[in-house]
Design a protein around this motif. Sequence first.
Motif, PDB file in Angstrom:
ATOM      1  N   THR A   7       0.738  -1.295  -0.043  1.00  0.00           N
ATOM      2  CA  THR A   7       0.198   0.082  -0.103  1.00  0.00           C
ATOM      3  C   THR A   7       0.901   1.188  -0.048  1.00  0.00           C
ATOM      4  OG1 THR A   7      -1.802  -1.185   1.189  1.00  0.00           O
ATOM      5  CG2 THR A   7      -2.040   1.142   1.333  1.00  0.00           C
ATOM      6  N   LEU A  11       0.801   4.245  -2.845  1.00  0.00           N
ATOM      7  CA  LEU A  11       0.624   5.909  -2.322  1.00  0.00           C
ATOM      8  C   LEU A  11       1.976   6.755  -2.694  1.00  0.00           C
ATOM      9  CD1 LEU A  11      -1.152   5.228   0.969  1.00  0.00           C
ATOM     10  CD2 LEU A  11      -2.288   6.053  -1.281  1.00  0.00           C
ATOM     11  N   SER A  41      -5.342  -3.394  -0.529  1.00  0.00           N
ATOM     12  CA  SER A  41      -4.722  -2.134  -0.449  1.00  0.00           C
ATOM     13  C   SER A  41      -5.724  -1.231  -0.478  1.00  0.00           C
ATOM     14  CB  SER A  41      -3.464  -2.010  -1.081  1.00  0.00           C
ATOM     15  OG  SER A  41      -2.593  -2.833  -0.944  1.00  0.00           O
ATOM     16  N   PHE A  42      -6.642  -1.495  -1.468  1.00  0.00           N
ATOM     17  CA  PHE A  42      -7.790  -0.523  -1.737  1.00  0.00           C
ATOM     18  C   PHE A  42      -8.469  -0.215  -0.659  1.00  0.00           C
ATOM     19  CE2 PHE A  42     -10.661   0.697  -5.702  1.00  0.00           C
ATOM     20  CZ  PHE A  42     -11.267   2.017  -4.744  1.00  0.00           C
ATOM     21  N   ILE A  45      -6.556   1.614   2.215  1.00  0.00           N
ATOM     22  CA  ILE A  45      -6.706   3.013   1.716  1.00  0.00           C
ATOM     23  C   ILE A  45      -7.997   3.734   2.081  1.00  0.00           C
ATOM     24  CG2 ILE A  45      -6.729   4.787  -0.154  1.00  0.00           C
ATOM     25  CD1 ILE A  45      -4.528   2.782  -1.441  1.00  0.00           C
ATOM     26  N   SER A  46      -9.117   2.790   1.955  1.00  0.00           N
ATOM     27  CA  SER A  46     -10.284   3.231   2.229  1.00  0.00           C
ATOM     28  C   SER A  46     -10.502   3.472   3.843  1.00  0.00           C
ATOM     29  CB  SER A  46     -11.321   2.512   1.679  1.00  0.00           C
ATOM     30  OG  SER A  46     -11.363   2.450   0.203  1.00  0.00           O
ATOM     31  N   PRO A  60     -11.662   7.718  -1.993  1.00  0.00           N
ATOM     32  CA  PRO A  60     -10.894   6.470  -2.670  1.00  0.00           C
ATOM     33  C   PRO A  60     -11.623   5.712  -3.562  1.00  0.00           C
ATOM     34  CG  PRO A  60     -10.975   6.404  -0.059  1.00  0.00           C
ATOM     35  CD  PRO A  60     -12.034   7.654  -0.526  1.00  0.00           C
ATOM     36  N   VAL A  64      -8.596   5.939  -6.217  1.00  0.00           N
ATOM     37  CA  VAL A  64      -7.749   4.759  -6.177  1.00  0.00           C
ATOM     38  C   VAL A  64      -7.900   4.140  -7.883  1.00  0.00           C
ATOM     39  CG1 VAL A  64      -7.047   2.338  -5.429  1.00  0.00           C
ATOM     40  CG2 VAL A  64      -7.481   4.311  -3.865  1.00  0.00           C
ATOM     41  N   THR A  65      -8.886   3.860  -8.016  1.00  0.00           N
ATOM     42  CA  THR A  65      -9.271   2.982  -9.377  1.00  0.00           C
ATOM     43  C   THR A  65      -8.497   4.220 -10.586  1.00  0.00           C
ATOM     44  OG1 THR A  65     -11.409   2.169  -8.751  1.00  0.00           O
ATOM     45  CG2 THR A  65     -10.942   2.221 -11.140  1.00  0.00           C
ATOM     46  N   GLN A  67      -6.086   6.223 -10.175  1.00  0.00           N
ATOM     47  CA  GLN A  67      -4.688   6.268 -10.322  1.00  0.00           C
ATOM     48  C   GLN A  67      -3.963   4.820 -10.690  1.00  0.00           C
ATOM     49  OE1 GLN A  67      -2.541   8.765  -9.632  1.00  0.00           O
ATOM     50  NE2 GLN A  67      -4.330  10.314  -9.775  1.00  0.00           N
ATOM     51  N   ARG A  68      -4.762   3.925 -10.250  1.00  0.00           N
ATOM     52  CA  ARG A  68      -4.124   2.578 -10.716  1.00  0.00           C
ATOM     53  C   ARG A  68      -4.265   2.425 -12.246  1.00  0.00           C
ATOM     54  NH1 ARG A  68      -6.894  -1.626 -11.860  1.00  0.00           N
ATOM     55  NH2 ARG A  68      -9.107  -0.871 -11.430  1.00  0.00           N
ATOM     56  N   SER A  75      -5.672  -4.675 -11.071  1.00  0.00           N
ATOM     57  CA  SER A  75      -6.384  -5.011  -9.744  1.00  0.00           C
ATOM     58  C   SER A  75      -5.893  -6.625  -9.462  1.00  0.00           C
ATOM     59  CB  SER A  75      -7.637  -4.824  -9.837  1.00  0.00           C
ATOM     60  OG  SER A  75      -8.457  -4.913  -8.662  1.00  0.00           O
TER      61      SER A  75
END
Length: 127
Positions: A7, A11, A41-42, A45-46, A60, A64-65, A67-68, A75
């Motif tokens: 994670t 970040l 990790s998602f 982060i959440s 998030p 997150v999606t 940025q991924r 994923s």
Amino acid sequence: MKILLDTCEFLWLISGDPKLSPQVLSAILETRNSVFLSTVSFWEISVKHGLGKLVLPEAPSSFVTRQRELHRIESLGLDENSVSKLSGLPALHRDPFDRMLVRQALAHGLTLASSDPLIRQYPVGIL
């Protein structure tokens, strides 16, 4: 190489933080490598964002999606096989998110990109 990002490494990557090691950054940028971010990790982060421990520019669920995808990171879902073997993992690390990442890396033959010294004690490929 197939790489699972811890994670923190994810970040640091998306924020351009110099804490991300040059070796990990180089491996992520190498187009022949496959890079993954776990659902675990998602989740972490959440949780941290919800507790106010992690500031993000947006929720998030979208951040997150996006940025991924922007960084061409795939994923990795949480699967029953990884979870079923979690109890067999030595209790070297107390963080349940990190323990699950180790288990997923082992179950899927992934190299784990992590700077966490406790994770580095596990018998998993580390970057």
